[in-house]
Design an enzyme around this catalytic site. Structure first.
Site, mmCIF file in Angstrom:
data_model
loop_
_atom_site.group_PDB
_atom_site.id
_atom_site.type_symbol
_atom_site.label_atom_id
_atom_site.label_comp_id
_atom_site.label_asym_id
_atom_site.label_seq_id
_atom_site.Cartn_x
_atom_site.Cartn_y
_atom_site.Cartn_z
ATOM 1 N N LYS A 1 -2.385 -3.036 -0.697
ATOM 2 C CA LYS A 1 -2.276 -2.475 0.658
ATOM 3 C C LYS A 1 -1.451 -3.381 1.593
ATOM 4 O O LYS A 1 -1.185 -4.539 1.265
ATOM 5 C CB LYS A 1 -3.690 -2.241 1.209
ATOM 6 C CG LYS A 1 -4.479 -1.171 0.424
ATOM 7 C CD LYS A 1 -5.822 -0.848 1.088
ATOM 8 C CE LYS A 1 -6.555 0.270 0.356
ATOM 9 N NZ LYS A 1 -7.795 0.679 1.068
ATOM 10 N N TYR B 1 -4.803 10.550 1.161
ATOM 11 C CA TYR B 1 -6.213 10.337 1.509
ATOM 12 C C TYR B 1 -6.860 11.607 2.084
ATOM 13 O O TYR B 1 -7.844 11.505 2.817
ATOM 14 C CB TYR B 1 -6.341 9.187 2.513
ATOM 15 C CG TYR B 1 -6.335 7.792 1.891
ATOM 16 C CD1 TYR B 1 -7.332 7.399 0.991
ATOM 17 C CD2 TYR B 1 -5.371 6.862 2.235
ATOM 18 C CE1 TYR B 1 -7.345 6.116 0.446
ATOM 19 C CE2 TYR B 1 -5.379 5.564 1.692
ATOM 20 C CZ TYR B 1 -6.372 5.212 0.795
ATOM 21 O OH TYR B 1 -6.396 3.941 0.257
ATOM 22 N N PHE C 1 -13.157 7.267 10.081
ATOM 23 C CA PHE C 1 -12.175 6.186 9.942
ATOM 24 C C PHE C 1 -10.797 6.684 9.525
ATOM 25 O O PHE C 1 -9.894 5.882 9.301
ATOM 26 C CB PHE C 1 -12.678 5.141 8.936
ATOM 27 C CG PHE C 1 -13.001 5.691 7.564
ATOM 28 C CD1 PHE C 1 -11.996 5.904 6.625
ATOM 29 C CD2 PHE C 1 -14.313 5.994 7.214
ATOM 30 C CE1 PHE C 1 -12.286 6.403 5.365
ATOM 31 C CE2 PHE C 1 -14.615 6.494 5.950
ATOM 32 C CZ PHE C 1 -13.600 6.701 5.032
ATOM 33 N N THR D 1 -16.111 -1.674 -1.207
ATOM 34 C CA THR D 1 -15.176 -1.164 -0.196
ATOM 35 C C THR D 1 -15.146 -2.065 1.035
ATOM 36 O O THR D 1 -14.072 -2.368 1.569
ATOM 37 C CB THR D 1 -15.582 0.276 0.209
ATOM 38 O OG1 THR D 1 -15.618 1.079 -0.979
ATOM 39 C CG2 THR D 1 -14.598 0.867 1.202
ATOM 40 N N ARG E 1 -11.328 -8.155 -3.121
ATOM 41 C CA ARG E 1 -11.650 -7.912 -1.714
ATOM 42 C C ARG E 1 -12.417 -9.100 -1.123
ATOM 43 O O ARG E 1 -12.218 -9.461 0.036
ATOM 44 C CB ARG E 1 -12.410 -6.587 -1.582
ATOM 45 C CG ARG E 1 -11.471 -5.385 -1.733
ATOM 46 C CD ARG E 1 -12.204 -4.089 -1.944
ATOM 47 N NE ARG E 1 -11.315 -2.927 -1.768
ATOM 48 C CZ ARG E 1 -11.671 -1.689 -2.043
ATOM 49 N NH1 ARG E 1 -12.878 -1.424 -2.509
ATOM 50 N NH2 ARG E 1 -10.820 -0.695 -1.859
ATOM 51 N N ASN F 1 -8.711 -3.694 3.303
ATOM 52 C CA ASN F 1 -9.452 -4.233 2.155
ATOM 53 C C ASN F 1 -8.575 -4.438 0.917
ATOM 54 O O ASN F 1 -9.022 -4.266 -0.215
ATOM 55 C CB ASN F 1 -10.699 -3.379 1.859
ATOM 56 C CG ASN F 1 -10.349 -1.957 1.544
ATOM 57 O OD1 ASN F 1 -9.172 -1.572 1.531
ATOM 58 N ND2 ASN F 1 -11.356 -1.143 1.263
ATOM 59 N N HIS G 1 -6.318 -0.521 -3.297
ATOM 60 C CA HIS G 1 -6.870 0.798 -3.621
ATOM 61 C C HIS G 1 -6.948 0.909 -5.134
ATOM 62 O O HIS G 1 -6.088 0.394 -5.848
ATOM 63 C CB HIS G 1 -5.952 1.917 -3.096
ATOM 64 C CG HIS G 1 -6.298 3.261 -3.697
ATOM 65 N ND1 HIS G 1 -7.267 4.078 -3.162
ATOM 66 C CD2 HIS G 1 -5.846 3.889 -4.812
ATOM 67 C CE1 HIS G 1 -7.383 5.165 -3.926
ATOM 68 N NE2 HIS G 1 -6.527 5.071 -4.933
ATOM 69 N N GLU H 1 -3.678 10.972 -8.679
ATOM 70 C CA GLU H 1 -3.040 9.922 -7.868
ATOM 71 C C GLU H 1 -1.786 9.360 -8.543
ATOM 72 O O GLU H 1 -0.802 9.056 -7.876
ATOM 73 C CB GLU H 1 -4.045 8.797 -7.587
ATOM 74 C CG GLU H 1 -5.157 9.251 -6.658
ATOM 75 C CD GLU H 1 -6.195 8.176 -6.365
ATOM 76 O OE1 GLU H 1 -7.114 8.462 -5.582
ATOM 77 O OE2 GLU H 1 -6.104 7.057 -6.916
HETATM 78 P P1 ADP Z 1 -12.590 2.761 -1.909
HETATM 79 O O1 ADP Z 1 -11.188 2.351 -1.498
HETATM 80 O O2 ADP Z 1 -13.465 1.570 -2.212
HETATM 81 O O3 ADP Z 1 -12.585 3.799 -3.005
HETATM 82 P P2 ADP Z 1 -13.258 4.938 -0.070
HETATM 83 O O4 ADP Z 1 -12.558 5.858 -1.034
HETATM 84 O O5 ADP Z 1 -14.654 5.287 0.336
HETATM 85 O O6 ADP Z 1 -13.268 3.429 -0.614
HETATM 86 O O7 ADP Z 1 -12.401 4.830 1.276
HETATM 87 C C1 ADP Z 1 -10.986 4.775 1.231
HETATM 88 C C2 ADP Z 1 -10.524 3.674 2.152
HETATM 89 O O8 ADP Z 1 -10.861 4.014 3.511
HETATM 90 C C3 ADP Z 1 -11.183 2.312 1.943
HETATM 91 O O9 ADP Z 1 -10.602 1.558 0.888
HETATM 92 C C4 ADP Z 1 -10.994 1.661 3.291
HETATM 93 O O10 ADP Z 1 -9.650 1.187 3.425
HETATM 94 C C5 ADP Z 1 -11.201 2.838 4.234
HETATM 95 N N1 ADP Z 1 -12.600 2.951 4.668
HETATM 96 C C6 ADP Z 1 -13.648 3.427 3.955
HETATM 97 N N2 ADP Z 1 -14.788 3.406 4.677
HETATM 98 C C7 ADP Z 1 -14.448 2.893 5.904
HETATM 99 C C8 ADP Z 1 -15.164 2.607 7.112
HETATM 100 N N3 ADP Z 1 -16.479 2.856 7.209
HETATM 101 N N4 ADP Z 1 -14.476 2.077 8.145
HETATM 102 C C9 ADP Z 1 -13.142 1.835 8.072
HETATM 103 N N5 ADP Z 1 -12.411 2.088 6.968
HETATM 104 C C10 ADP Z 1 -13.039 2.602 5.890
HETATM 105 MG MG MG Z 2 -11.878 5.740 -2.952
#
Ligand code: ADP
Ligand code: MG
Length: 148
Positions: free
Chosen positions: A11, A51, A59, A93, A104, A119, A122, A133
């Site tokens: 990212k 997304y 968010f 996450t 992370r 974070n 992805h 994807e």
């Molecule tokens: P992951 O990337 O671990 O699969 P998710 O698919 O739930 O997580 O979410 C996609 C992305 O959205 C996350 O990697 C993070 O960048 C962002 N994100 C998720 N939850 C939050 C939150 N509560 N606040 C801010 N950003 C978030």
């Molecule tokens: Mg995800």
């Protein structure tokens, strides 16, 4: 275990920190092979599409702004159990809750509560999302499997 491919995105925060190589090294040390790679500065529209599953989450706007704020490194990783293995390497996450040793944790554990979107990486979360994807970003001829 199955030989799988998964989509990884390094990212904008990680690109900014100049740790692309360090992250790729962790993938390779864990036995994953990089079989496709490109850098891109994604448009707001492309990120919204990628997304889309999160479009109703609180968010979403923050996530879209962040992911379109600078260049990213998009890769296809291949290996045994690649989808789960990559998720393990990534960590939780929320970087402040990620296990020590994960990407992370290593690179974003000092984030504040309102920086959860920053974070580092992805990774696809299932075989179905991995397939969708990967084809979202790569043509078949851009992927170079080395599963021999
Ligand atoms: P992951 O990337 O671990 O699969 P998710 O698919 O739930 O997580 O979410 C996609 C992305 O959205 C996350 O990697 C993070 O960048 C962002 N994100 C998720 N939850 C939050 C939150 N509560 N606040 C801010 N950003 C978030
Ligand atoms: Mg995800």
């Amino acid at each position: 275990m199955a030989l799988e491919k998964t989509l990884s995105i390094i990212k904008p925060d990680a690109v900014q920190k100049n740790i692309i190589g360090e992250i790729c090294s962790k993938f390779e040390q864990a036995g994953l092979r990089i079989v496709a790679a490109k850098m891109a500065h994604l448009s707001v529209q492309k990120v919204q599409e990628f997304y889309a599953v999160h479009k109703d989450r609180h968010f979403f706007g923050q996530l879209v702004n962040f992911m379109s704020s600078g260049p990213v490194m998009i890769q296809v990783l291949e290996g045994e159990d690649a989808i789960k293995l990559n998720r393990e390497l990534m960590g939780a996450t929320n970087p402040t809750k990620a296990e020590p040793g994960t990407l992370r944790y290593s690179f974003a554990r000092d984030n504040t509560e309102d920086e959860m979107h920053k974070n580092i990486v992805h990774g696809s979360d299932s075989p179905e999302t991995a397939a969708t994807e990967i084809s979202f970003f790569f043509q078949t001829e851009e992927i170079c499997p080395r599963n021999n």
